[in-house]
Design an enzyme around this catalytic site. Structure first.
Site, PDB file in Angstrom:
ATOM      1  CG  PHE A  53      -1.600   1.204   1.621  1.00 47.72           C
ATOM      2  CD1 PHE A  53      -2.211   2.012   0.679  1.00 47.72           C
ATOM      3  CD2 PHE A  53      -1.639   1.577   2.962  1.00 47.72           C
ATOM      4  CE1 PHE A  53      -2.840   3.197   1.062  1.00 47.72           C
ATOM      5  CE2 PHE A  53      -2.269   2.751   3.358  1.00 47.72           C
ATOM      6  CZ  PHE A  53      -2.860   3.566   2.405  1.00 47.72           C
ATOM      7  CE1 TYR A  84       4.424  -3.699  11.609  1.00 48.76           C
ATOM      8  CE2 TYR A  84       3.272  -2.390  13.255  1.00 48.76           C
ATOM      9  CZ  TYR A  84       3.819  -2.511  11.994  1.00 48.76           C
ATOM     10  OH  TYR A  84       3.776  -1.445  11.120  1.00 48.76           O
TER      11      TYR A  84
END
Length: 315
Positions: free
Chosen positions: A14, A148
């Site tokens: 993206f 993450y």
């Protein structure tokens, strides 16, 4: 004049694909790299005919070789949504650690400036609101989101080490929630989830009571912030995001109004370690880069909605 050369990792993702577009527009020779773990080649297919664009299908956790000179590196390779990093926890940790190490080594070898994509998730579930860059965060290293959060915290740490020890020219951006065309419909984050649910006639799923806040930045604004930071001479982390804060319940209601659909909102239990508040303090970005977001949410959501309609064949 030979064009400046930039390597963009995560190029088919993206953000990476929008960065490829921007750097082509700015007159750079762009080398895109992606292993398509979460990226989509369709996002950059339109660049393939251009002589100033080349693409390498490669996993940056393996040794990275780029022939010729290199002026800039933007490291944007990583799964970035909870759905992805819960499915691919080890790849997420590796791309933030081994991948970053490989690219810092490449920057050192090529004498290139490198910008690494960190995240507001380094702040975890914050005790300070809004979050300034000086806040150290409140992260659970062994929780489901730790793969993450800690990968990105390590990324910042090793980037600073290469800057301080090897003199590598580094930049660190902390990205807050971003939205816009080319987001994956199934990426599991609030905006694509709400939009695809609204467009396919499903009820909108809100986690918890919907009182948790997020602040959404339109992708064109974010790309402008990234470009300005790369071209600045500031090596410490900088928040880039939109400080306009909204609860997820209000956000779901906004989406229903925008799509003109009549769904209900249904509530599900809150995932573990889900941040209760998220809002950037962008004082630094304003002062150092002269940057602030320009696209308001109503305008950005309209453009994004049109993209989702086409992606779902509902246009």
């Amino acid at each position: 004049m030979t064009k400046k050369r930039v390597l963009i990792t995560g190029a088919a993702g993206f953000l990476g694909s929008h960065l490829c577009d921007r750097f082509i527009k700015e007159g750079f020779h762009v080398i895109g790299m992606d292993n398509l773990l979460t990226g989509n080649i369709k996002n950059i297919e339109h660049l393939f005919p251009l002589k100033e664009f080349e693409y390498f299908h490669h996993d940056v956790t393996k040794f990275v070789h780029v022939p010729g000179e290199l002026d800039y590196i933007l490291h944007f390779a990583s799964p970035a949504s909870p759905i992805d990093y819960l499915k691919m926890p080890i790849q997420t940790l590796k791309v933030g650690s081994l991948g970053t190490h490989n690219l810092l080594g490449l920057a050192k070898e090529k004498n290139a400036r490198i910008l690494v994509a960190s995240t507001s998730e380094v702040y975890g579930d914050p005790n300070v609101h809004p979050q300034p860059e000086e806040y150290w965060g409140n992260v659970n290293p062994v929780g489901p989101r730790g793969v993450y959060d800690e990968a990105k915290r390590f990324m910042e740490s090793i980037t600073m080490a290469y800057h301080n020890f090897h003199g590598v020219d580094t930049r660190i951006i902390r990205i807050f929630n971003t939205y816009g065309p080319r987001m994956r419909l199934d990426d599991g984050r609030a905006l694509p989830a709400f939009m695809s649910q609204a467009l396919t006639g499903q009820d909108l799923t809100v986690f918890g009571d919907g009182s948790q806040t997020r602040s959404f930045c339109y992708v064109a604004d974010l790309v402008e912030g990234i470009f300005r930071l790369l071209m600045s001479d500031y090596h410490m982390p900088v928040n880039i995001g939109n400080p306009a804060e909204i609860t997820l319940l209000e956000f779901a209601e906004e989406i229903i109004k925008l799509t003109g659909t009549k769904q209900k909102i249904v509530f599900q239990p809150l995932p573990k370690d889900d941040p209760k508040q998220r809002k950037p303090d962008i004082t630094k970005a304003k002062a150092l880069l002269g940057w602030e977001p320009k696209v308001d949410r109503a305008e950005g959501l309209k453009i994004t909605y049109e993209y989702f309609k086409q992606a779902l064949g509902k246009a």
